[in-house]
Write a protein that holds these residues in place. Structure first.
Motif: not given
Lengths: 259, 203
Positions: A53, A55, B150-153, B180, B187-191, B195
């Motif tokens: 959330x 990011x 797996x983050x933006x950077x 995970x 609690x998982x975010x939608x992205x 995926x």
């Protein structure tokens, strides 16, 4: 606006830095409280319920609890993760540029005048990220964003009157003076502070167009790359002069242009 | 924390100051550790000092994969049983350790020593990207696994590498993203969740 002990707000995540073993300091821009810096605990662990959330570039709704030195994020819900933007290198780099710039002009809570245009910058950031997500061209969104953020901060470049003598500028190419913050007429160039850049009539007109029109009009205008390049050079110099540093994401955007 | 030095004896305050430089060690923890070391048996304390000396003297970077190693090239790079057609690109040496623990990857590695982070001024030239390109020119590599975080950077770095490597015609893959183990769906975010749904496997 004074903060309650636990506050809830919308925000955009503009910066992250690691803290300790598994925590991160998250910098966010919010409409009500301006820049918020808060610790997100355990967020670098894979199974943290905050991880995805918070990011970078996410538009989120957060609950933040006031802490002794730094505030602590207690809950976060992603409102828009801009998935398409994230999957495209050019667009995600443009997004990072927007975030860095907006953050560069943001005032932390209690440091600026009561309404330090935080809300306008925030709204423009959300709007521009949304347009990048939809696939609108970054090369037109970015100059518009830069000029608008500069205007909110009262630092817009002067483009219609000579910065030195105040007379209306003639229709011809001119010199932009970073030190004086705008265009200087030929008579005044020698007395204006540098560094200078020469700007063509078309670039001056495009800068004025972006400065006076809406985002829709800016996106709709087809511009030759050469003129855009000139506009970007002026904006680069202008921002560097006022922020006293380079927008670092801008350097990567330039590298990308060469790959 | 130099002001602690005033109330401490010379060598003790020096030790406190040195410990304080370590990540996550505040002034109080540094002091506690220092006093623990003072009470510790002499040979144990010397053992610690020697261990620190040894990593600084003997550990360097592998000339091929840039992992930390005692010998150059490193044990993984010289191991004849490893699959030389696969290179897994990771951000940090610690990521190599994590992947090795899984025992499910048998190829080689390449450590970038960081990630492209435009906001912090870290560009492609600050990472070990050029040596990777050199490596791909000579070796008969069939697959490159880009295992950045797996983050933006991490994603931006992966996409940048993909853009560079595309022309070589090598197969480029990424580890799957999903839920995970031991996690909670709500609690998982939608992205992550989307995926995970995209990448579902026959049961």
């Amino acid at each position: 606006m004074a903060k309650p002990r636990i506050y809830k707000t919308e925000a955009v995540v503009v910066r992250q830095s690691p803290l300790g073993e598994a925590d991160r300091i998250i910098t966010m821009l919010s409409p009500e409280y301006g820049q918020i810096r808060a610790v997100a605990k355990g967020v670098r662990r894979l199974n943290s319920r905050l991880t995805g959330h918070l990011e970078l570039l996410n538009h989120v709704e957060v609950s933040v609890a006031e802490g002794r030195s730094l505030d602590v994020v207690s809950e976060a819900q992603c409102l828009n993760g801009y998935p398409a933007l994230r999957d495209d290198l050019d667009r995600v780099s443009a997004g990072m540029f927007l975030a860095e710039l907006a953050d560069g002009f943001a005032m932390p809570e209690g440091h600026g005048p009561p309404d330090a245009h935080g809300r306008e910058v925030y709204e423009l950031l959300v709007e521009t990220l949304g347009r990048l997500e939809k696939g609108e061209p970054p090369e037109r969104l970015l100059p518009f964003f830069q000029l608008r953020v500069l205007a909110f901060a009262g630092l817009a470049p002067e483009l219609t009157l000579c910065v030195q003598c105040g007379r209306a500028l003639e229709q011809r190419s001119h010199a932009y003076s970073a030190g004086a913050g705008g265009i200087a007429c030929p008579d005044c160039v020698t007395s204006a502070p540098g560094p200078f850049l020469s700007v063509s009539v078309r670039a001056i007109k495009l800068l004025r167009y972006y400065q006076s029109r809406s985002l829709d009009e800016a996106v709709g205008l087809d511009v030759p790359p050469k003129v855009l390049e000139e506009v970007n050079r002026v904006l680069d110099a202008h921002l560097r002069h006022h922020l006293d540093r380079e927008i670092r994401s801008g350097r990567f955007l330039k590298t990308l242009g060469r790959v | 924390m130099t002001q602690s030095g005033r109330s401490e004896v010379g060598p003790v305050s020096r030790l406190v100051d040195e410990l304080h430089k370590l990540p996550g060690i505040g002034p109080k923890t540094a002091q506690r550790l220092a006093y623990y070391l003072i009470r510790m048996p002499a040979d144990e304390a010397r053992g610690l000092a020697e261990a620190i000396g040894a990593v600084k003297d003997r550990i360097g970077l592998c000339g091929q994969c840039f992992d930390i190693t005692e010998s150059d090239p490193c044990a993984i790079c010289v191991d004849a049983s490893r699959d030389r057609a696969r290179i897994c690109v990771v951000e940090e040496p610690l990521d190599v350790r994590a992947l090795e623990r899984t025992r499910s990857y048998h190829g080689l590695y390449h450590v970038l020593h960081g990630v492209i982070s435009p906001i912090n001024g870290v560009g492609p030239d600050d990472l070990k990207i050029r040596p990777l390109l050199e490596r791909l020119k000579v070796d008969g590599v069939e697959e490159i696994v880009i295992a950045t975080n797996p983050n933006v950077e991490g994603e931006a770095t992966a996409m940048y590498l993909q853009r560079l490597l595309e022309a070589l015609g090598t197969r480029i893959t990424r580890p799957a993203r999903g839920l995970p183990v031991g996690g909670d769906l709500e609690y998982a975010d939608e992205v992550t969740l989307s995926r995970a749904m995209d990448g579902r496997q026959p049961f």
